[in-house]
Each structure stands twice: as structure tokens, then as C-alpha cells.
Design an enzyme around this catalytic site. Structure first.
Site, PDB file in Angstrom:
ATOM      1  N   GLY A  45       0.851  -1.190   0.000  1.00  0.00           N
ATOM      2  CA  GLY A  45       0.000   0.000   0.000  1.00  0.00           C
ATOM      3  C   GLY A  45       0.881   1.231   0.000  1.00  0.00           C
ATOM      4  O   GLY A  45       2.001   1.195   0.510  1.00  0.00           O
ATOM      5  N   GLN A  50       2.988   9.879   1.386  1.00  0.00           N
ATOM      6  CA  GLN A  50       4.277   9.174   1.440  1.00  0.00           C
ATOM      7  C   GLN A  50       5.186   9.513   0.262  1.00  0.00           C
ATOM      8  O   GLN A  50       6.362   9.153   0.272  1.00  0.00           O
ATOM      9  CB  GLN A  50       4.056   7.662   1.488  1.00  0.00           C
ATOM     10  CG  GLN A  50       3.408   7.196   2.778  1.00  0.00           C
ATOM     11  CD  GLN A  50       3.246   5.693   2.799  1.00  0.00           C
ATOM     12  OE1 GLN A  50       2.301   5.165   2.220  1.00  0.00           O
ATOM     13  NE2 GLN A  50       4.170   4.990   3.428  1.00  0.00           N
ATOM     14  N   CYS A  96       5.485  -0.267   7.496  1.00  0.00           N
ATOM     15  CA  CYS A  96       5.186   0.913   6.683  1.00  0.00           C
ATOM     16  C   CYS A  96       6.450   1.319   5.922  1.00  0.00           C
ATOM     17  O   CYS A  96       7.525   1.348   6.519  1.00  0.00           O
ATOM     18  CB  CYS A  96       4.734   2.045   7.606  1.00  0.00           C
ATOM     19  SG  CYS A  96       4.272   3.552   6.739  1.00  0.00           S
ATOM     20  N   LEU A  97       6.297   1.617   4.635  1.00  0.00           N
ATOM     21  CA  LEU A  97       7.468   2.010   3.844  1.00  0.00           C
ATOM     22  C   LEU A  97       8.105   3.293   4.378  1.00  0.00           C
ATOM     23  O   LEU A  97       9.278   3.539   4.147  1.00  0.00           O
ATOM     24  CB  LEU A  97       7.078   2.190   2.366  1.00  0.00           C
ATOM     25  CG  LEU A  97       6.630   0.917   1.638  1.00  0.00           C
ATOM     26  CD1 LEU A  97       6.212   1.248   0.208  1.00  0.00           C
ATOM     27  CD2 LEU A  97       7.717  -0.143   1.652  1.00  0.00           C
ATOM     28  N   HIS A 138      -4.812   1.050   7.208  1.00  0.00           N
ATOM     29  CA  HIS A 138      -3.462   1.606   7.368  1.00  0.00           C
ATOM     30  C   HIS A 138      -3.250   2.771   6.390  1.00  0.00           C
ATOM     31  O   HIS A 138      -2.761   3.832   6.776  1.00  0.00           O
ATOM     32  CB  HIS A 138      -2.422   0.497   7.140  1.00  0.00           C
ATOM     33  CG  HIS A 138      -1.001   0.963   7.216  1.00  0.00           C
ATOM     34  ND1 HIS A 138      -0.155   0.637   8.247  1.00  0.00           N
ATOM     35  CD2 HIS A 138      -0.269   1.761   6.387  1.00  0.00           C
ATOM     36  CE1 HIS A 138       1.025   1.210   8.046  1.00  0.00           C
ATOM     37  NE2 HIS A 138       0.979   1.896   6.916  1.00  0.00           N
ATOM     38  N   GLU A 139      -3.653   2.581   5.134  1.00  0.00           N
ATOM     39  CA  GLU A 139      -3.457   3.637   4.136  1.00  0.00           C
ATOM     40  C   GLU A 139      -4.381   4.822   4.385  1.00  0.00           C
ATOM     41  O   GLU A 139      -3.997   5.977   4.193  1.00  0.00           O
ATOM     42  CB  GLU A 139      -3.665   3.083   2.713  1.00  0.00           C
ATOM     43  CG  GLU A 139      -2.688   1.983   2.310  1.00  0.00           C
ATOM     44  CD  GLU A 139      -1.242   2.320   2.597  1.00  0.00           C
ATOM     45  OE1 GLU A 139      -0.845   3.496   2.421  1.00  0.00           O
ATOM     46  OE2 GLU A 139      -0.502   1.416   3.020  1.00  0.00           O
ATOM     47  N   HIS A 142      -2.957   7.149   6.737  1.00  0.00           N
ATOM     48  CA  HIS A 142      -1.936   8.045   6.171  1.00  0.00           C
ATOM     49  C   HIS A 142      -2.549   9.364   5.690  1.00  0.00           C
ATOM     50  O   HIS A 142      -1.967  10.421   5.888  1.00  0.00           O
ATOM     51  CB  HIS A 142      -1.217   7.378   4.994  1.00  0.00           C
ATOM     52  CG  HIS A 142      -0.045   6.539   5.395  1.00  0.00           C
ATOM     53  ND1 HIS A 142       1.036   7.034   6.086  1.00  0.00           N
ATOM     54  CD2 HIS A 142       0.219   5.232   5.189  1.00  0.00           C
ATOM     55  CE1 HIS A 142       1.915   6.061   6.290  1.00  0.00           C
ATOM     56  NE2 HIS A 142       1.443   4.949   5.759  1.00  0.00           N
TER      57      HIS A 142
HETATM   58 NI    NI Z   1       2.314   3.083   5.802  1.00  0.00          NI
END
Ligand code: NI
Length: 184
Positions: A45, A50, A96-97, A138-139, A142
Site C-alpha cells: 500500500g 508518502q 510501513c514504507l 493503514h493507508e 496516512h
Molecule cells: Ni504506511
């Protein structure tokens, strides 16, 4: 085009993102770029903040999880609205990236209902559960300016403080391109 991924410590990750006006952004191109960026980093995701854009959009593609049931879960969410989250909260280890090398068990409700536009500006209202719901939650966080670390106990946060500071300073080795807030 592959964007550098913004990491922990950048204020854009803590900011509530704004809706996209139709025609303002080439959402088809942007979603392709976001998929490319996400795949390059082996993520499932990626939300616009991000890559430094404070707009309400995220992409998901669970195929790297190599779960047959999740293979076709590839979607673009634009201006999503979380309509409902319900059920008995369950723990699942999230990563998470933007927070490389840290994974923590986070508890969320299992069933969600969400309304959003796709990359063709078609509106959808859908229900998800299990891992699909988890990835979306989760996304969605963000674009609300929430990171999974925000849910951790004060004790856990203290334990991770040094690691998180290192991420913000670019002292963490990552095999994808990142934008480091404190290196500016
Ligand atoms: Ni994330």
C-alpha cells in the site's frame, strides 16, 4: 516514474490530506507512478503523503503477499470516506514504507465500509474484511495524518525512539529511494 518515499519525521506524514478536485491532478498517471513506486519498494500500500503530496489518494496491491485470495486486490482509492468500522478488534503486525525495519502489532476492527472514487472517477461503496480491510485502514490513516506508531503505548514509543530518530536522520539502510526530513 518512481518517487522517493518520505520517511518518519517529515511533517507531511502528520498532516490531514485534502480532497482532490476532479481534473486538478492526472490521477491515472499518478496512480501508475504510485504503483511503480510501491512495487519498487515491495510494499502492499502507498498513500500520496508518502510521496510528499498532501492529497487524499492511496493505492493498494496485495499480490506481493503471495496469498491466492489477495492476488486480485489491486485498487486506487481517491477521496475515500470511511463510513463504518466494526467487529471485534484483532491484532496484526503492521509495517510501513515510511518507517522501515519496524513492525508492530496493531489492533483494529475487522470489518469496514468505504466510499471512494477510482482512477476513472467512478464512485464506489464497498465492504472489506480481514487483510484487505487492514491494508485499507493503514493507508486511510496516512491521509488522516496518522502513522501506526501513533497507536503504540508510551513505553513502546520510548523503546523505539532511537530507531525512529535514526530513520528521520537517514541513518537507516533501505533498498529503495527515500526522502529524509532531517537531511534537508
Ligand atoms: Ni504506511
Amino acid at each position: 516514474m518512481i518517487y522517493p518515499i518520505v520517511v518518519y519525521g517529515d511533517p507531511v506524514l502528520k498532516k490531514k490530506a485534502r480532497d482532490i478536485k476532479k481534473g486538478e491532478v492526472d490521477v491515472r498517471q499518478l496512480s501508475e507512478d504510485m504503483f511503480e513506486t510501491m512495487h519498487g519498494a515491495s510494499g502492499v500500500g502507498l498513500a500520496a503523503p508518502q510521496i510528499g503530496m498532501s492529497i487524499r489518494m492511496f493505492v493498494v496491491d496485495a499480490s506481493p503477499m503471495e496469498d491466492e485470495e489477495l492476488m486480485d486486490f489491486r485498487k486506487v482509492f481517491i477521496n475515500p470516506v470511511m463510513l463504518d468500522e466494526e467487529g471485534e478488534p484483532w491484532p496484526y503486525e503492521e509495517g510501513c514504507l515510511s518507517i522501515p525495519h519496524i513492525r508492530e502489532e496493531i489492533t483494529r476492527k475487522p470489518d469496514i465500509r468505504i466510499r471512494y472514487f477510482d482512477e476513472n472517477w467512478e464512485e464506489h461503496e464497498e465492504s472489506y474484511d480481514g487483510i484487505r480491510a487492514r491494508i485499507i485502514q493503514h493507508e486511510y490513516d496516512h491521509i488522516e495524518g496518522i502513522l501506526f506508531t501513533d497507536y503504540l503505548s508510551p513505553f513502546k514509543k520510548r523503546m523505539l525512539k532511537g530507531k525512529l530518530q535514526n530513520i528521520s536522520k537517514g541513518k537507516t539502510r533501505v533498498d529503495y529511494r527515500i526522502a529524509v526530513p532531517l537531511r534537508k
